[in-house]
Design a protein around this motif. Structure first.
Motif, PDB file in Angstrom:
ATOM      1  N   ALA A   7      -3.712  33.217  11.434  1.00 21.22           N
ATOM      2  CA  ALA A   7      -3.684  32.748  12.637  1.00 21.22           C
ATOM      3  C   ALA A   7      -2.319  32.704  13.398  1.00 21.22           C
ATOM      4  N   GLU A   8      -2.355  33.520  14.698  1.00 22.18           N
ATOM      5  CA  GLU A   8      -1.255  33.666  15.434  1.00 22.18           C
ATOM      6  C   GLU A   8      -1.061  32.758  16.498  1.00 22.18           C
ATOM      7  N   ILE A   9      -0.007  31.921  16.792  1.00 24.57           N
ATOM      8  CA  ILE A   9       0.229  31.178  17.976  1.00 24.57           C
ATOM      9  C   ILE A   9       0.530  32.083  19.081  1.00 24.57           C
ATOM     10  N   LEU A  10      -0.201  31.764  19.985  1.00 26.38           N
ATOM     11  CA  LEU A  10      -0.084  32.643  21.110  1.00 26.38           C
ATOM     12  C   LEU A  10       0.707  31.817  22.015  1.00 26.38           C
ATOM     13  N   PRO A  11       1.489  32.639  23.134  1.00 27.57           N
ATOM     14  CA  PRO A  11       2.355  32.009  24.026  1.00 27.57           C
ATOM     15  C   PRO A  11       1.507  31.733  25.209  1.00 27.57           C
ATOM     16  N   PRO A  12       2.017  30.690  26.043  1.00 27.76           N
ATOM     17  CA  PRO A  12       3.123  29.890  25.869  1.00 27.76           C
ATOM     18  C   PRO A  12       2.495  28.846  25.032  1.00 27.76           C
ATOM     19  N   HIS A  13       3.533  28.109  24.133  1.00 26.97           N
ATOM     20  CA  HIS A  13       3.208  27.254  23.207  1.00 26.97           C
ATOM     21  C   HIS A  13       3.835  25.742  23.777  1.00 26.97           C
ATOM     22  N   SER A  14       4.635  25.773  24.699  1.00 25.90           N
ATOM     23  CA  SER A  14       5.469  24.728  25.030  1.00 25.90           C
ATOM     24  C   SER A  14       4.836  23.563  25.354  1.00 25.90           C
ATOM     25  N   ALA A  15       3.220  23.620  25.862  1.00 27.05           N
ATOM     26  CA  ALA A  15       2.645  22.492  26.529  1.00 27.05           C
ATOM     27  C   ALA A  15       1.435  22.109  25.469  1.00 27.05           C
ATOM     28  N   GLY A  16       1.680  22.546  24.327  1.00 28.00           N
ATOM     29  CA  GLY A  16       0.682  22.282  23.233  1.00 28.00           C
ATOM     30  C   GLY A  16       1.169  22.242  21.963  1.00 28.00           C
ATOM     31  N   ASN A  17       0.161  21.748  20.875  1.00 27.15           N
ATOM     32  CA  ASN A  17       0.452  21.781  19.557  1.00 27.15           C
ATOM     33  C   ASN A  17      -0.419  22.273  18.711  1.00 27.15           C
ATOM     34  N   ALA A  18      -0.393  22.861  17.399  1.00 24.57           N
ATOM     35  CA  ALA A  18      -1.591  23.591  16.817  1.00 24.57           C
ATOM     36  C   ALA A  18      -1.277  23.049  15.346  1.00 24.57           C
ATOM     37  N   ARG A  19      -2.601  22.910  14.509  1.00 24.63           N
ATOM     38  CA  ARG A  19      -2.355  22.822  13.025  1.00 24.63           C
ATOM     39  C   ARG A  19      -3.220  23.732  12.473  1.00 24.63           C
ATOM     40  N   ILE A  20      -3.071  24.464  11.382  1.00 25.31           N
ATOM     41  CA  ILE A  20      -3.740  25.533  10.718  1.00 25.31           C
ATOM     42  C   ILE A  20      -4.114  24.991   9.233  1.00 25.31           C
ATOM     43  N   GLY A  21      -5.489  25.126   9.004  1.00 21.10           N
ATOM     44  CA  GLY A  21      -5.607  24.877   7.667  1.00 21.10           C
ATOM     45  C   GLY A  21      -7.036  25.061   7.215  1.00 21.10           C
ATOM     46  N   VAL A  22      -7.712  24.264   6.592  1.00 23.42           N
ATOM     47  CA  VAL A  22      -8.888  24.380   5.954  1.00 23.42           C
ATOM     48  C   VAL A  22      -9.679  23.068   5.877  1.00 23.42           C
ATOM     49  N   SER A  23     -11.144  23.190   6.065  1.00 23.47           N
ATOM     50  CA  SER A  23     -11.811  21.812   5.818  1.00 23.47           C
ATOM     51  C   SER A  23     -13.257  22.106   5.311  1.00 23.47           C
ATOM     52  N   THR A  24     -13.872  20.803   5.138  1.00 25.31           N
ATOM     53  CA  THR A  24     -15.415  20.888   4.705  1.00 25.31           C
ATOM     54  C   THR A  24     -15.900  20.504   5.726  1.00 25.31           C
ATOM     55  N   ARG A  25     -17.687  20.706   5.739  1.00 27.90           N
ATOM     56  CA  ARG A  25     -18.114  20.328   6.822  1.00 27.90           C
ATOM     57  C   ARG A  25     -18.101  18.795   7.358  1.00 27.90           C
ATOM     58  N   ARG A  26     -17.529  18.090   6.532  1.00 23.42           N
ATOM     59  CA  ARG A  26     -17.161  16.545   6.913  1.00 23.42           C
ATOM     60  C   ARG A  26     -16.092  16.195   7.820  1.00 23.42           C
ATOM     61  N   LEU A  27     -15.165  17.193   8.135  1.00 23.66           N
ATOM     62  CA  LEU A  27     -14.080  16.729   9.015  1.00 23.66           C
ATOM     63  C   LEU A  27     -14.923  16.429  10.192  1.00 23.66           C
ATOM     64  N   GLU A  28     -14.441  15.482  10.953  1.00 16.95           N
ATOM     65  CA  GLU A  28     -14.724  15.085  12.251  1.00 16.95           C
ATOM     66  C   GLU A  28     -14.048  15.992  13.263  1.00 16.95           C
TER      67      GLU A  28
END
Length: 299
Positions: A80-101
């Protein structure tokens, strides 16, 4: 009958529930036949996915999107590549099952894990712990998930449990608790993250038996582009496979009790592939799940 009309007239009657159940199965089967991309249906309503299905853009509070399909066994990798600009936001990268809200970030419950850009911390069950390093615009986060081989019987149980949960989420929210997960812990499973090809080591050792989906969680106007392979900016270790190489299993067919449901016409289906049907539309402004630590920081 159009799907819009079906939404407007949805009730808890046996006939309506059969119709919606058949639509859910057809949509899941259609998803399993297409190329791997981010789902335009299995996402928070206000999070935007581009036409290619590989770039997601956030909106206001933390919101998530899953890939169209995931893994139950094997050794898999995506970037997963974080695209510019990134100063006005945040990101999390990961995995989940179908149960994540999906109106919350990955790592906010026991069904997901993620790394956060501000600190590189690993999040699970809404708790963070020191793990990696901060990352931002231009950085590429690799995610490797390794799951040991399981029996065909266990795979069947996971498939049935997952489908039962999807049906519950779309149809049965007024009818008791969600179906239980398969209660088996896989000691040999692990999760690992890398920044620009440099491994941060094992993030999680041992994982519950389930199907895990690549998941992006975005805050405010953050934009992230996912790469399922096979051509990576930073190739994974030898022997680790790209998510794009995965063989998908077709979702289980509707039960026999649904065979008397009238056949659906094309106009009864959603015109946009990969968009499951909700029994009732969510509010236009879902509740935001934000923590002070997730707020953008100066510099």
């Amino acid at each position: 009958m159009s799907l819009a009309a079906a939404n407007a007239g949805y009730s808890d009657s046996k006939e309506w529930r059969k119709l919606y159940r058949k639509i859910i199965h057809i949509d899941l089967r259609r998803q399993a036949c297409g190329p791997l991309r981010l789902s335009r249906g299995d996402k928070a309503k206000l999070l935007v996915v581009d036409q290619e299905g590989l770039t997601a853009k956030g909106y206001k509070g933390y919101r998530s999107v899953r890939a169209l399909y995931g893994c139950m066994t094997g050794d898999w990798y995506f970037e997963a590549e974080i695209l510019p600009p990134h100063s006005a936001g945040n990101a999390r990268i990961g995995v989940s099952t179908r149960r994540l809200e999906l109106e919350a970030p990955a790592g906010s419950d026991k069904h997901s894990w993620s790394v956060r850009d501000v600190t590189g911390d690993l999040f699970h069950e809404a708790r963070g712990k020191p793990y990696g390093k901060p990352f931002g615009a231009g950085d590429v986060i690799g995610c490797r998930i390794s799951l040991p081989k399981i029996s065909e019987e266990m795979e069947e149980k996971i498939c049935k449990q997952e489908l039962a949960h999807v049906e519950h989420r779309l149809l049965d929210l007024r009818h008791g608790k969600a179906p239980a997960d398969v209660d088996v812990f896989l000691d040999g499973g692990f999760l690992e993250f890398l920044k620009n090809g440099e491994s941060w080591g094992i993030a999680q050792k041992g994982l519950p038996a389930n199907r895990y989906y690549p998941t992006l969680s975005l805050y405010k106007e953050s934009q992230v582009r996912i790469n399922f392979g096979p051509d990576f900016k930073f190739p994974p270790p030898r022997g680790v496979q790209a998510f794009s190489a995965m063989e998908r299993d077709e979702p289980r067919a509707p039960q026999q009790e649904d065979q008397d449901t009238p056949a659906l016409r094309q106009e009864d289906l959603d015109t946009q592939p990969g968009v499951p049907v909700a029994a009732s539309p969510p509010p236009s402004e879902p509740a935001e799940t934000i923590t002070q630590a997730d707020a953008p920081t100066a510099g």
